[in-house]
Design a protein around this motif. Structure first.
Motif, PDB file in Angstrom:
ATOM      1  N   LEU A   1       0.831  -1.200   0.000  1.00 33.62           N
ATOM      2  CA  LEU A   1       0.000   0.000   0.000  1.00 33.62           C
ATOM      3  C   LEU A   1       0.869   1.256   0.000  1.00 33.62           C
ATOM      4  CD1 LEU A   1      -2.840   1.158   0.069  1.00 33.62           C
ATOM      5  CD2 LEU A   1      -2.777   1.026   2.569  1.00 33.62           C
ATOM      6  N   ALA A   2       1.968   1.234   0.763  1.00 33.73           N
ATOM      7  CA  ALA A   2       2.878   2.378   0.780  1.00 33.73           C
ATOM      8  C   ALA A   2       3.475   2.615  -0.602  1.00 33.73           C
ATOM      9  CB  ALA A   2       3.982   2.154   1.803  1.00 33.73           C
ATOM     10  N   PHE A   3       3.828   1.529  -1.288  1.00 33.25           N
ATOM     11  CA  PHE A   3       4.382   1.660  -2.644  1.00 33.25           C
ATOM     12  C   PHE A   3       3.375   2.325  -3.573  1.00 33.25           C
ATOM     13  CE2 PHE A   3       4.684  -0.169  -6.942  1.00 33.25           C
ATOM     14  CZ  PHE A   3       5.955   0.282  -7.297  1.00 33.25           C
ATOM     15  N   THR A   4       2.120   1.931  -3.466  1.00 30.10           N
ATOM     16  CA  THR A   4       1.111   2.540  -4.343  1.00 30.10           C
ATOM     17  C   THR A   4       0.899   4.013  -4.008  1.00 30.10           C
ATOM     18  OG1 THR A   4      -0.770   1.932  -2.919  1.00 30.10           O
ATOM     19  CG2 THR A   4      -0.073   0.327  -4.588  1.00 30.10           C
ATOM     20  N   ARG A   5       1.008   4.391  -2.729  1.00 29.11           N
ATOM     21  CA  ARG A   5       0.832   5.794  -2.367  1.00 29.11           C
ATOM     22  C   ARG A   5       2.001   6.643  -2.883  1.00 29.11           C
ATOM     23  NH1 ARG A   5      -3.854   6.879  -2.467  1.00 29.11           N
ATOM     24  NH2 ARG A   5      -3.376   8.892  -1.525  1.00 29.11           N
ATOM     25  N   PHE A   6       3.191   6.080  -2.874  1.00 27.89           N
ATOM     26  CA  PHE A   6       4.316   6.779  -3.483  1.00 27.89           C
ATOM     27  C   PHE A   6       4.068   6.962  -4.981  1.00 27.89           C
ATOM     28  CE2 PHE A   6       7.093   5.306   0.152  1.00 27.89           C
ATOM     29  CZ  PHE A   6       7.319   6.578   0.643  1.00 27.89           C
ATOM     30  N   GLY A   7       3.461   5.951  -5.602  1.00 32.34           N
ATOM     31  CA  GLY A   7       3.133   6.060  -7.015  1.00 32.34           C
ATOM     32  C   GLY A   7       2.102   7.134  -7.276  1.00 32.34           C
ATOM     33  N   VAL A   8       1.120   7.256  -6.381  1.00 32.79           N
ATOM     34  CA  VAL A   8       0.132   8.327  -6.503  1.00 32.79           C
ATOM     35  C   VAL A   8       0.817   9.682  -6.397  1.00 32.79           C
ATOM     36  CG1 VAL A   8      -1.876   9.402  -5.408  1.00 32.79           C
ATOM     37  CG2 VAL A   8      -1.781   6.915  -5.653  1.00 32.79           C
ATOM     38  N   ALA A   9       1.719   9.810  -5.429  1.00 29.23           N
ATOM     39  CA  ALA A   9       2.441  11.080  -5.254  1.00 29.23           C
ATOM     40  C   ALA A   9       3.267  11.414  -6.486  1.00 29.23           C
ATOM     41  CB  ALA A   9       3.340  11.001  -4.023  1.00 29.23           C
ATOM     42  N   ALA A  10       3.937  10.397  -7.046  1.00 31.82           N
ATOM     43  CA  ALA A  10       4.763  10.629  -8.230  1.00 31.82           C
ATOM     44  C   ALA A  10       3.926  11.085  -9.413  1.00 31.82           C
ATOM     45  CB  ALA A  10       5.531   9.350  -8.579  1.00 31.82           C
ATOM     46  N   GLY A  11       2.756  10.471  -9.598  1.00 34.49           N
ATOM     47  CA  GLY A  11       1.897  10.869 -10.705  1.00 34.49           C
ATOM     48  C   GLY A  11       1.306  12.251 -10.514  1.00 34.49           C
ATOM     49  N   GLU A  12       0.829  12.525  -9.296  1.00 33.39           N
ATOM     50  CA  GLU A  12       0.205  13.819  -9.051  1.00 33.39           C
ATOM     51  C   GLU A  12       1.206  14.965  -9.067  1.00 33.39           C
ATOM     52  OE1 GLU A  12      -2.267  13.860  -5.628  1.00 33.39           O
ATOM     53  OE2 GLU A  12      -3.643  12.343  -6.401  1.00 33.39           O
ATOM     54  N   ALA A  13       2.490  14.661  -8.901  1.00 34.32           N
ATOM     55  CA  ALA A  13       3.497  15.715  -8.881  1.00 34.32           C
ATOM     56  C   ALA A  13       3.534  16.524 -10.172  1.00 34.32           C
ATOM     57  CB  ALA A  13       4.880  15.097  -8.614  1.00 34.32           C
ATOM     58  N   GLY A  14       3.145  15.903 -11.282  1.00 37.90           N
ATOM     59  CA  GLY A  14       3.203  16.615 -12.553  1.00 37.90           C
ATOM     60  C   GLY A  14       1.895  17.240 -12.991  1.00 37.90           C
ATOM     61  N   ALA A  15       0.815  17.010 -12.247  1.00 39.59           N
ATOM     62  CA  ALA A  15      -0.498  17.457 -12.702  1.00 39.59           C
ATOM     63  C   ALA A  15      -0.630  18.970 -12.708  1.00 39.59           C
ATOM     64  CB  ALA A  15      -1.589  16.824 -11.827  1.00 39.59           C
ATOM     65  N   PHE A  16      -0.321  19.611 -11.595  1.00 37.85           N
ATOM     66  CA  PHE A  16      -0.492  21.055 -11.534  1.00 37.85           C
ATOM     67  C   PHE A  16       0.472  21.794 -12.448  1.00 37.85           C
ATOM     68  CE2 PHE A  16      -3.878  21.509  -8.670  1.00 37.85           C
ATOM     69  CZ  PHE A  16      -4.118  22.867  -8.495  1.00 37.85           C
ATOM     70  N   PRO A  17       1.769  21.455 -12.460  1.00 34.62           N
ATOM     71  CA  PRO A  17       2.660  22.141 -13.408  1.00 34.62           C
ATOM     72  C   PRO A  17       2.228  21.962 -14.862  1.00 34.62           C
ATOM     73  CG  PRO A  17       3.947  21.009 -11.741  1.00 34.62           C
ATOM     74  CD  PRO A  17       2.535  20.572 -11.551  1.00 34.62           C
ATOM     75  N   ALA A  18       1.865  20.743 -15.258  1.00 32.83           N
ATOM     76  CA  ALA A  18       1.439  20.515 -16.635  1.00 32.83           C
ATOM     77  C   ALA A  18       0.140  21.244 -16.934  1.00 32.83           C
ATOM     78  CB  ALA A  18       1.279  19.013 -16.893  1.00 32.83           C
ATOM     79  N   GLY A  19      -0.795  21.252 -15.971  1.00 37.74           N
ATOM     80  CA  GLY A  19      -2.044  21.968 -16.164  1.00 37.74           C
ATOM     81  C   GLY A  19      -1.823  23.456 -16.367  1.00 37.74           C
ATOM     82  N   HIS A  20      -0.918  24.044 -15.600  1.00 36.01           N
ATOM     83  CA  HIS A  20      -0.617  25.464 -15.759  1.00 36.01           C
ATOM     84  C   HIS A  20       0.089  25.743 -17.085  1.00 36.01           C
ATOM     85  CE1 HIS A  20      -0.933  26.643 -11.226  1.00 36.01           C
ATOM     86  NE2 HIS A  20      -2.093  26.362 -11.785  1.00 36.01           N
ATOM     87  N   ALA A  21       0.924  24.816 -17.537  1.00 37.21           N
ATOM     88  CA  ALA A  21       1.559  24.989 -18.844  1.00 37.21           C
ATOM     89  C   ALA A  21       0.514  24.947 -19.962  1.00 37.21           C
ATOM     90  CB  ALA A  21       2.617  23.903 -19.068  1.00 37.21           C
ATOM     91  N   ILE A  22      -0.480  24.080 -19.823  1.00 35.80           N
ATOM     92  CA  ILE A  22      -1.569  24.014 -20.814  1.00 35.80           C
ATOM     93  C   ILE A  22      -2.360  25.320 -20.812  1.00 35.80           C
ATOM     94  CG2 ILE A  22      -3.764  22.881 -21.334  1.00 35.80           C
ATOM     95  CD1 ILE A  22      -2.452  20.257 -20.346  1.00 35.80           C
ATOM     96  N   ILE A  23      -2.646  25.847 -19.625  1.00 33.43           N
ATOM     97  CA  ILE A  23      -3.359  27.125 -19.537  1.00 33.43           C
ATOM     98  C   ILE A  23      -2.565  28.225 -20.233  1.00 33.43           C
ATOM     99  CG2 ILE A  23      -4.043  28.952 -17.914  1.00 33.43           C
ATOM    100  CD1 ILE A  23      -4.908  26.704 -15.993  1.00 33.43           C
ATOM    101  N   ALA A  24      -1.251  28.257 -20.009  1.00 31.90           N
ATOM    102  CA  ALA A  24      -0.428  29.294 -20.633  1.00 31.90           C
ATOM    103  C   ALA A  24      -0.400  29.173 -22.147  1.00 31.90           C
ATOM    104  CB  ALA A  24       1.002  29.212 -20.080  1.00 31.90           C
ATOM    105  N   ARG A  25      -0.521  27.949 -22.658  1.00 34.47           N
ATOM    106  CA  ARG A  25      -0.458  27.738 -24.103  1.00 34.47           C
ATOM    107  C   ARG A  25      -1.826  27.837 -24.773  1.00 34.47           C
ATOM    108  NH1 ARG A  25       3.932  23.897 -24.775  1.00 34.47           N
ATOM    109  NH2 ARG A  25       3.188  23.396 -26.878  1.00 34.47           N
ATOM    110  N   LYS A  26      -2.892  27.549 -24.036  1.00 33.32           N
ATOM    111  CA  LYS A  26      -4.220  27.460 -24.639  1.00 33.32           C
ATOM    112  C   LYS A  26      -5.138  28.639 -24.329  1.00 33.32           C
ATOM    113  CE  LYS A  26      -4.069  23.222 -26.518  1.00 33.32           C
ATOM    114  NZ  LYS A  26      -4.340  22.963 -27.958  1.00 33.32           N
ATOM    115  N   ILE A  27      -4.919  29.309 -23.195  1.00 27.01           N
ATOM    116  CA  ILE A  27      -5.829  30.370 -22.751  1.00 27.01           C
ATOM    117  C   ILE A  27      -5.165  31.736 -22.943  1.00 27.01           C
ATOM    118  CG2 ILE A  27      -7.225  31.229 -20.850  1.00 27.01           C
ATOM    119  CD1 ILE A  27      -8.007  28.434 -21.858  1.00 27.01           C
ATOM    120  N   ARG A  28      -5.897  32.657 -23.502  1.00 27.64           N
ATOM    121  CA  ARG A  28      -5.356  33.996 -23.759  1.00 27.64           C
ATOM    122  C   ARG A  28      -4.986  34.687 -22.449  1.00 27.64           C
ATOM    123  NH1 ARG A  28      -5.813  35.309 -28.956  1.00 27.64           N
ATOM    124  NH2 ARG A  28      -7.228  34.035 -30.229  1.00 27.64           N
ATOM    125  N   PRO A  29      -3.953  35.558 -22.480  1.00 30.89           N
ATOM    126  CA  PRO A  29      -3.433  36.161 -21.247  1.00 30.89           C
ATOM    127  C   PRO A  29      -4.464  36.864 -20.397  1.00 30.89           C
ATOM    128  CG  PRO A  29      -1.943  36.584 -23.080  1.00 30.89           C
ATOM    129  CD  PRO A  29      -3.170  35.937 -23.667  1.00 30.89           C
TER     130      PRO A  29
END
Length: 437
Positions: free
Chosen positions: A126-154
């Motif tokens: 279970l601990a291994f899977t939670r580390f995996g969740v943390a690793a995956g979620e680590a990129g969500a907000f940065p990638a989401g903000h990069a998409i906003i910067a590329r797709k949404i007008r200033p």
């Protein structure tokens, strides 16, 4: 303010930036709404997957024969360290490559790990899977903000960041409500597997809706993400934003960790009463704060003065006063009411802090700026803040000082004041750079 102008803020003009696009990637019409809906769903399900073990902790502990220490490890410091530190390389990949690919890959990774957690037969698995969740979620907000910067007008980005951030309180509310109900009726394993399956569907939805995104062209600098992060932190405006993010972590983590126990211990609330009062208000303030904060940030940027951090700084100063009063209020309902500005300040801050970080970092570095802000707010504060409150409370109780937990929670208004000071200094730095142009 133009995006090109943002590149020169506060001495960052020497950083190698990607070439600006002509704006052909910007979406319009109904595509704006669908893109933002997709990012909102991503933010919501990430929060659901993150907090499910909290609401189901007792069931998991009983089923797997875990100790309280092991339960704490599943959601404590190791998760925070993995989440915050992995966000840096994933943010770099989103800035320099395709943020759509990074986002979808991260959703699939954490959703799979969430589902595998429902099949865990031991603490280690279970601990291994939670580390995996943390690793995956680590990129969500940065990638989401990069998409906003590329797709949404200033001129609409503050609102877009606010809508994206709104998924956090919504996800928390859904996670606590639906997660608890499913766990009680079908078991904690079904809850985790179901959440993972929903995440997989959202990943496919994001893959279709966001569409292909070509990597931005960049100057051949060969600079590592660590060196470029150091260069960004060397800019005075961003450095004070980072200090403010650290202070926010020391204010918010103890606030959310001990507000419930405080109401129960000091004012005699039951667990359900504290959860309902605090949880509902926190969710409502989260929704209101992110939306209003995003809209106000857009207006502040459009004013052209560069003063883009004054309102959240003022709100944190107000919250420091009301939170202090809440800790010594004679009645429970008065204490809850006085905690509301604090709840609002944390949500209101999100679009301002991330948006200002994007302005300072410049085009092509938005995900990295988001990642650094996440490191600031998500590492030291959550790791040390609740510990400090607990130590002060224990020491006060041991010395037979009444209301020891309230004394420990005084760290929250102190950190709120420090947040306001850092934001005001960053605000002055950004405004000065605008005046020089």
């Amino acid at each position: 303010m133009t995006e090109t102008a943002a590149r020169s803020i506060d001495g960052l003009k020497d950083i190698p930036y990607p070439s600006a696009t002509s704006g052909s990637e910007y979406v319009s019409g109904w595509r704006v709404s669908v893109t933002l809906l997709t990012l909102f769903l991503v933010s919501s399900i990430s929060q659901v997957d993150r907090i499910l073990p909290f609401i189901m902790a007792e069931a998991i502990k009983l089923d797997l024969s875990l100790s309280d220490t092991e339960v704490g490890l599943l959601t404590g410091v190791p998760f925070a360290v993995c989440y915050t530190l992995l966000s840096l390389p994933l943010a770099r990949a989103a800035d320099r490559g395709s943020p759509r690919f990074v986002l979808v890959a991260c959703i699939l990774a954490w959703s799979a790990m969430t589902a595998f957690g429902g099949m865990a037969a031991s603490f280690l698995m279970l601990a291994f899977t939670r580390f995996g969740v943390a690793a995956g979620e680590a990129g969500a907000f940065p990638a989401g903000h990069a998409i906003i910067a590329r797709k949404i007008r200033p001129e609409r980005r503050g609102m877009a960041i606010g809508l994206f951030a709104m998924g956090m309180p919504m996800g928390a509310m859904m996670g606590f409500a639906a997660g608890g109900a499913v766990a009680d009726t079908l078991g904690w394993r079904v809850a985790l597997i179901g959440a993972g399956a929903i995440g997989g569907l959202i990943a496919l939805f994001a893959l279709v809706v966001i569409g292909p995104m070509a990597p931005l062209r960049q100057a051949a600098s060969g600079e590592s993400f660590l060196r470029s992060s150091a260069r960004l932190l060397a800019a005075p405006a961003f450095r004070w934003l980072f200090v403010g993010a650290i202070a926010v972590g020391f204010a918010s983590a103890p606030f959310y960790a001990f507000a419930g126990p405080f109401l129960i211990r000091v004012h005699g609330f039951t667990a359900s009463e504290a959860g309902l009062a605090f949880g509902l208000l926190q969710g409502l303030m989260g929704i209101f704060g992110t939306l209003i904060g995003g809209r106000m940030f857009d207006r502040a940027v459009q004013s052209g003065t560069g003063r883009v951090l004054g309102p959240p700084a003022i709100l944190f100063l107000i919250a420091s006063v009301t939170t202090t009063a809440a800790l010594f209020a004679p009645a429970g309902w008065v204490s809850v009411a006085l905690l509301v500005p604090g709840m609002l300040s944390f949500a209101f801050m999100l679009p301002w802090a991330f948006g200002a970080g994007h302005l300072v970092a410049g085009r092509g570095n938005e995900a990295q700026a988001t990642s650094l802000m996440m490191v600031g707010s998500g590492l030291l504060g959550p790791a040390l803040g609740p510990l400090m409150v607990g130590m002060i409370s224990d020491a006060a109780t041991g010395a037979q000082i009444p209301n020891g937990l309230a004394l420990g929670l005084l760290t929250v208004p102190v950190a709120s004041v420090l947040t306001a000071i850092a934001m005001l200094i960053a605000n002055q730095r950004i405004a000065a750079s605008f005046a020089r142009r």
